[in-house]
Design a protein around this motif. Structure first.
Motif, mmCIF file in Angstrom:
data_model
loop_
_atom_site.group_PDB
_atom_site.id
_atom_site.type_symbol
_atom_site.label_atom_id
_atom_site.label_comp_id
_atom_site.label_asym_id
_atom_site.label_seq_id
_atom_site.Cartn_x
_atom_site.Cartn_y
_atom_site.Cartn_z
ATOM 1 N N ILE A 103 -51.581 29.348 52.353
ATOM 2 C CA ILE A 103 -50.977 29.309 51.024
ATOM 3 C C ILE A 103 -52.074 29.694 50.035
ATOM 4 O O ILE A 103 -53.130 29.057 49.995
ATOM 5 C CB ILE A 103 -50.452 27.903 50.672
ATOM 6 C CG1 ILE A 103 -49.481 27.393 51.734
ATOM 7 C CG2 ILE A 103 -49.777 27.912 49.300
ATOM 8 C CD1 ILE A 103 -49.065 25.948 51.524
ATOM 9 N N ILE A 104 -51.833 30.732 49.261
ATOM 10 C CA ILE A 104 -52.791 31.163 48.248
ATOM 11 C C ILE A 104 -52.085 31.145 46.902
ATOM 12 O O ILE A 104 -51.169 31.934 46.658
ATOM 13 C CB ILE A 104 -53.348 32.571 48.551
ATOM 14 C CG1 ILE A 104 -53.969 32.606 49.953
ATOM 15 C CG2 ILE A 104 -54.369 32.975 47.494
ATOM 16 C CD1 ILE A 104 -54.489 33.963 50.372
ATOM 17 N N PHE A 128 -49.090 33.695 52.902
ATOM 18 C CA PHE A 128 -49.643 34.843 53.618
ATOM 19 C C PHE A 128 -49.561 34.527 55.111
ATOM 20 O O PHE A 128 -49.984 33.444 55.540
ATOM 21 C CB PHE A 128 -51.095 35.105 53.212
ATOM 22 C CG PHE A 128 -51.234 35.743 51.851
ATOM 23 C CD1 PHE A 128 -51.607 37.075 51.728
ATOM 24 C CD2 PHE A 128 -50.974 35.016 50.695
ATOM 25 C CE1 PHE A 128 -51.730 37.666 50.482
ATOM 26 C CE2 PHE A 128 -51.091 35.594 49.440
ATOM 27 C CZ PHE A 128 -51.466 36.931 49.329
ATOM 28 N N VAL A 129 -49.023 35.453 55.886
ATOM 29 C CA VAL A 129 -48.799 35.198 57.310
ATOM 30 C C VAL A 129 -49.496 36.257 58.160
ATOM 31 O O VAL A 129 -49.951 37.284 57.661
ATOM 32 C CB VAL A 129 -47.288 35.183 57.630
ATOM 33 C CG1 VAL A 129 -46.597 34.026 56.914
ATOM 34 C CG2 VAL A 129 -46.624 36.501 57.251
ATOM 35 N N ASN A 130 -49.570 35.939 59.469
ATOM 36 C CA ASN A 130 -50.168 36.862 60.447
ATOM 37 C C ASN A 130 -51.543 37.346 59.995
ATOM 38 O O ASN A 130 -51.866 38.544 60.063
ATOM 39 C CB ASN A 130 -49.239 38.063 60.686
ATOM 40 C CG ASN A 130 -47.909 37.658 61.285
ATOM 41 O OD1 ASN A 130 -47.853 36.818 62.180
ATOM 42 N ND2 ASN A 130 -46.819 38.232 60.791
ATOM 43 N N LEU A 131 -52.361 36.413 59.525
ATOM 44 C CA LEU A 131 -53.691 36.780 59.027
ATOM 45 C C LEU A 131 -54.617 37.210 60.155
ATOM 46 O O LEU A 131 -54.553 36.703 61.279
ATOM 47 C CB LEU A 131 -54.298 35.591 58.283
ATOM 48 C CG LEU A 131 -53.635 35.227 56.944
ATOM 49 C CD1 LEU A 131 -54.197 33.913 56.417
ATOM 50 C CD2 LEU A 131 -53.823 36.340 55.924
ATOM 51 N N THR A 132 -55.493 38.140 59.830
ATOM 52 C CA THR A 132 -56.538 38.610 60.741
ATOM 53 C C THR A 132 -57.859 38.574 59.985
ATOM 54 O O THR A 132 -57.871 38.481 58.744
ATOM 55 C CB THR A 132 -56.267 40.060 61.186
ATOM 56 O OG1 THR A 132 -56.311 40.910 60.024
ATOM 57 C CG2 THR A 132 -54.911 40.188 61.860
ATOM 58 N N VAL A 180 -42.820 36.420 54.256
ATOM 59 C CA VAL A 180 -42.349 35.570 55.353
ATOM 60 C C VAL A 180 -41.128 36.209 56.004
ATOM 61 O O VAL A 180 -40.257 36.756 55.327
ATOM 62 C CB VAL A 180 -41.987 34.167 54.827
ATOM 63 C CG1 VAL A 180 -41.363 33.313 55.928
ATOM 64 C CG2 VAL A 180 -43.222 33.480 54.250
ATOM 65 N N ASN A 181 -41.051 36.133 57.321
ATOM 66 C CA ASN A 181 -39.878 36.609 58.054
ATOM 67 C C ASN A 181 -39.102 35.435 58.631
ATOM 68 O O ASN A 181 -39.690 34.404 58.994
ATOM 69 C CB ASN A 181 -40.281 37.561 59.182
ATOM 70 C CG ASN A 181 -40.517 38.977 58.670
ATOM 71 O OD1 ASN A 181 -39.608 39.633 58.176
ATOM 72 N ND2 ASN A 181 -41.759 39.445 58.772
ATOM 73 N N ASN A 182 -37.783 35.600 58.713
ATOM 74 C CA ASN A 182 -36.943 34.526 59.247
ATOM 75 C C ASN A 182 -37.057 34.378 60.759
ATOM 76 O O ASN A 182 -36.997 33.276 61.295
ATOM 77 C CB ASN A 182 -35.471 34.789 58.907
ATOM 78 C CG ASN A 182 -35.181 34.624 57.434
ATOM 79 O OD1 ASN A 182 -35.649 33.702 56.791
ATOM 80 N ND2 ASN A 182 -34.387 35.544 56.892
#
Length: 598
Positions: A127-128, A133-137, A176-178
């Motif tokens: 959470i920013i 933010f998802v699937n971080l690399t 975000v994806n469901n």
């Protein structure tokens, strides 16, 4: 008092029961809760400074010092760790020039850890500034810090397409994806908003309750209490007014189904709340949503406006003259224990989320000490479909003791993480095949408070007769170290999330965790395994469900994977403390330039 703060107080009539909302608005205004305001706010609300401060300090997302212009909360869930969180964390630290738990000297960036944020199907996540933010690399972490140093707005840091369904709508705009993988016959059954409510309000409230009772619907939050029975108890309780509360505080690591329902089917949830209100004689509903889903706020408020305009809620709700039912949204501020219904009530009343002693139960003394029905998101969706189709239709799905369907949040080592609606009676083996999991070592059913099972139990079936679950399914393949990667992570979670009220819950999880660490470090003996088994039993004396299940990661791993403990304990000695006197005095001896007398 500053004019902006006074305006917030006036908005809520300086009602101490709305303290959660007051603090959320102050945080929205200033980015944190300035500690110098504590006394003034306490005075304005008519409570002691100590009461105010103990409430603020209870919640994870109420910092009292500036957390940075850009505040990053990186999840430390077990799934995040499995999916590469360690390198993402390292990159954030290297690029920001600070360690987690700190704010950069210029006040620009703050790095903090947080528990599971309901994104286990797309970890690592963070959470920013309230954006997900998802699937971080590691590469994305580097880009994000670069953009922060350039002063970019957070919403301009998205590089991926916006998420599917309503995630990409103008009011959410989230990446975000469901991940809806399987639509079943109940929750995803097509419906017209308001249709079932109109049918219900033309029935006697007693008949609505009887229909829910005949459906054998049990609460989908995990405890499984019969929904119709709960409504009946509340309808017969005496009070000045009654309330309906939807529990959308899905803080159990690995669970995210409610997030998807709130995104795609919020009208179904709100209609279920109105139906419960009609059945028990309530005029006000409150949906308590975890802070991590605050990115949905504008969208959900808009949905409520639409329902009022369509006469589904509000004055003469559902077209029933004299039935007035309204709903407001109450956000939490980061506390897993608030998912426990009485802890939720305390939080919704502007207090620490410490669970209450029971009895009395919420149906007698709930919100503001008035009779209250508390139902889970999925439960309220199901009641709409039951009234629409009838109880016999609902009982045609599932098993004898577990009627209907169940939404599952599946994550971990599988090809297709996401949300699945299945009938009760589905086996674990069926789930493994359905989600594309291979080389499976273990599965956590029901989150950290649930059960860790091995291959010899994969034929077991989901249901109250065998394996009940609130919905979390986490899969671990054979590359995972179950004791180090899973059990320790879950124990850290319970240690962090305990409200601290019960002495056993406050102390025992840490003692048990340290015993596991001792074993993992090669200092364990057979007696340590016996100690873990016996000491864990004490957790049943804790007050609430969180405390009573806080040792489950150890209890169930011992039941089903005892050999993992036995393989690494020492069998040549009966007692080993793991304590080294030479190591303990090493630093002091070096500092004083002397040799230890050992």
């Amino acid at each position: 008092m500053e004019a902006s703060i006074q305006k917030i107080l006036d908005k809520y009539n300086a009602d101490p029961a709305r303290l959660m909302d007051i603090l959320l608005d102050i945080k929205e205004e200033k980015g944190f809760i300035p500690s110098e305001l504590n006394q003034g706010l306490a005075n304005a609300l008519g409570i002691s400074k100590a009461s105010f401060e103990e409430m603020v300090s209870f919640y994870h997302f109420f910092p009292q010092t500036p957390p940075g212009k850009y505040t990053i909360y990186l999840t430390n869930s077990v799934v995040a760790n499995m999916m590469g969180r360690k390198q993402v964390k390292k990159t954030f630290e290297e690029e920001a020039g600070i360690k987690f738990g700190n704010v950069s000297s210029d006040g620009l960036i703050g790095l903090f850890e947080t528990s599971c944020i309901g994104m286990s199907d797309q970890e690592p996540a963070a959470i920013i500034n309230d954006k997900i933010f998802v699937n971080l690399t590691p590469f994305r972490a580097k880009e994000i810090i670069r953009d922060m140093k350039a002063g970019k707005p957070v919403e301009q840091m998205y590089l991926a397409n916006l998420g599917d369904g309503n995630n990409g709508s103008e009011l959410i705009r989230s990446v975000v994806n469901n991940h809806i993988r399987r639509k079943g016959p109940v929750i995803w059954d097509p419906y017209s908003p308001g249709e079932a409510l109109k049918k219900a309000v033309n029935m006697d409230p007693v008949d609505v309750i009887e229909e829910i009772k005949h459906s054998n619907l049990r609460g989908r939050g995990g405890a499984g209490f019969p929904t119709g029975l709960k409504w009946e108890f509340c309808s017969k309780s005496r009070g000045d007014r009654k309330y309906v509360i939807c529990n959308a505080d899905e803080g159990e690591p690995g669970t995210f189904k409610d997030r998807v329902i709130l995104t795609e089917l919020p009208k179904l949830v709100f209609e279920g709340m109105a139906m419960a209100g009609y059945a028990i004689g309530a005029e006000e509903g409150i949906i308590y949503i975890r802070y991590e889903y605050k990115y949905l706020q504008r969208y959900l408020e808009k949905v409520l406006e639409e329902l009022r305009a369509d006469n589904i809620i509000g004055k003469d709700a559902g077209g029933r003259k004299g039935f007035n039912f309204n709903i407001r949204i109450q956000y939490g501020a980061g506390a897993y224990v608030c998912g426990e219904e009485s802890g939720l009530l305390e939080s919704a009343e502007g207090k620490r989320g410490e669970p209450r002693d029971r009895p009395p139960f919420p149906v007698d003394k709930g919100y503001l000490q008035q009779p209250t029905v508390i139902n889970n998101v999925e439960t309220l969706c199901a009641v709409v479909k039951i009234i629409k189709h009838g109880s016999e239709w609902f009982t045609s799905f599932g098993t004898n003791e577990s009627s209907g369907t169940k939404l599952l949040s599946v994550a971990g080592d599988c090809r297709y993480p996401g949300v699945y609606e299945t009938e009760w009676g589905f086996s674990i083996y069926d789930i493994i095949q359905m989600v594309g999991a291979t080389n499976v070592q273990a599965i956590q059913v029901g989150g950290p408070s649930g059960t860790l099972i091995g291959p010899n139990e994969f034929r077991r079936e989901l249901g109250y007769e065998d394996l009940p679950t609130g919905g979390s399914i986490i899969i671990f393949n054979k590359s995972r170290n179950l004791l180090k990667d899973v059990v320790l992570n879950f124990m850290d979670f319970f240690i962090k999330e305990s409200c601290g009220s019960c002495s056993i819950c406050r102390n025992l999880p840490l003692i048990l965790k340290n015993k596991v660490v001792k074993i993992l470090e090669g200092n364990g003996v057979m007696q340590d395994i016996e100690d873990l088994s016996e000491w864990s039993k004490l957790c049943k004396f804790n007050r609430c469900g969180l405390g009573q299940t806080a040792a489950n990661p150890i209890i169930t791993s011992l039941q089903n994977f005892r050999y993992l403990y036995e393989e690494i304990v020492r069998k040549d000695i009966e007692y080993e403390t793991g304590f080294s006197l030479a190591e303990a005095v090493r630093e002091s001896c070096e500092a004083s330039d002397r040799k230890p007398l050992l």
